[in-house]
Write an enzyme that holds these catalytic residues in place. Structure first.
Site, mmCIF file in Angstrom:
data_model
loop_
_atom_site.group_PDB
_atom_site.id
_atom_site.type_symbol
_atom_site.label_atom_id
_atom_site.label_comp_id
_atom_site.label_asym_id
_atom_site.label_seq_id
_atom_site.Cartn_x
_atom_site.Cartn_y
_atom_site.Cartn_z
ATOM 1 N N THR A 89 35.386 18.446 42.368
ATOM 2 C CA THR A 89 35.549 17.629 43.572
ATOM 3 C C THR A 89 36.378 18.421 44.570
ATOM 4 O O THR A 89 37.600 18.518 44.434
ATOM 5 C CB THR A 89 36.241 16.295 43.251
ATOM 6 O OG1 THR A 89 35.492 15.598 42.250
ATOM 7 C CG2 THR A 89 36.350 15.424 44.503
ATOM 8 N N LYS A 167 30.668 13.037 47.327
ATOM 9 C CA LYS A 167 31.656 12.908 46.249
ATOM 10 C C LYS A 167 33.023 12.524 46.801
ATOM 11 O O LYS A 167 33.703 11.642 46.253
ATOM 12 C CB LYS A 167 31.736 14.225 45.470
ATOM 13 C CG LYS A 167 32.857 14.299 44.456
ATOM 14 C CD LYS A 167 32.788 13.207 43.403
ATOM 15 C CE LYS A 167 33.879 13.409 42.359
ATOM 16 N NZ LYS A 167 34.018 12.248 41.481
#
Length: 295
Positions: A89, A167
């Site tokens: 991420t 995300k």
């Protein structure tokens, strides 16, 4: 996350050779190899050397700095025609820069961040998000749905950074959920309603992660767990990325800002061992209660 992902690749994927494991903390890779089976896995301490032996390389690390360092090391070796599947991420600009560096070295790149907590990774219940050229994405897909993941969000042929953008924005839903639960439970306690009734409501109507975070708060896990499930440093990194994305788009994400302020208090109280659910403690403390509940 990586431990669960590796477990499911070993158990469910069609591998013709042992899965190569690397961790910046070597002992973690050694421990995982022992758990999964030394006949099914192999620990590589030299990352570049390990990459040279692999066809497809999955990466999942904590933050932008770590993934930049990881790719700098990996790309020092022979990487032509290898496929890098990046699951961390990170900010979309970081993803685009990694893809540019990898493809310039003759490799293929797939942006493939995943949604789901460590328990979901362990159970093979992640949600994978793909972006990148179709030919490259198709090489990554066999390791996701039915192996590491229960579902996929397919952005094939979209810019690599789009997957990371989703995300980052997706993780703001978690920040908002935890902030809302923390505030509601604190109001319920201070107003005399009782947190158990809010929990009954959450368990009955929402379930899933809402219920899990409610239990983590009321059961006291938010302040006494040995290892955070979603560490405060990572949560603040996600909040920074989201706020930057929003600012660049001319939008203000006020609930993310509120959550980040409380996460800063969690960092001050518990350091890097704090968990995102510690937002509950921060809200309690600023409302005149103790950070820790009596569970």
């Amino acid at each position: 996350m990586g431990r669960g992902m590796c477990k499911n690749i070993v158990e469910k994927a069609d591998l013709s050779s042992p899965l190569l494991l690397h961790n910046r903390s070597v002992q973690r890779a050694v421990d995982l190899s022992h758990k999964l089976g030394s006949d099914k896995t192999e620990v590589v301490e030299d990352l570049a050397a390990g990459v040279s032996k692999a066809d497809i390389i999955f990466t999942c690390v904590s933050n932008d700095e770590a993934i930049n360092e990881t790719f700098e090391t990996m790309l020092q070796g022979h990487v032509k025609n290898k496929v890098f599947v990046e699951c961390s991420t990170v900010h979309p600009e970081t993803t685009e820069a990694l893809a540019k560096a990898a493809t310039a070295a003759g490799a293929e790149f797939v942006a493939a961040p995943v949604f789901g907590a460590p328990a979901a990774a362990e159970a093979g219940q992640l949600i994978g998000v793909f972006a990148g050229p179709r030919a490259s994405v198709e090489k990554a897909k066999p390791y996701f749905k039915g192996v590491m993941a229960k579902a996929e969000i397919d952005m094939t042929d979209k810019p690599y950074g789009q997957a990371s953008k989703l995300k980052v924005l997706g993780n703001t839903f978690i920040l908002a959920m935890v902030e809302q639960l923390a505030e509601a439970h604190t109001v319920a306690e201070k107003s005399g309603l009782g947190t158990e009734y809010v929990d009954d409501f959450v368990q009955g109507l929402f379930g899933g992660p809402y219920a899990a975070y409610s239990t983590r708060m009321l059961g006291g896990a938010y302040h006494n767990m040995k290892e955070p499930l979603f560490g405060v440093d990572l949560a603040r990194k996600d909040a920074r990325h989201a706020k930057r994305l929003a600012a660049d788009a001319g939008v203000q994400m006020k609930i993310v800002e509120a959550a980040d302020q409380h996460l800063a208090q969690v960092q001050e109280h518990a350091g890097s061992s704090g968990d995102i659910a510690g937002i509950y403690g921060a809200v309690r403390k600023e409302s005149g209660l103790k950070f820790e509940n009596d569970a």
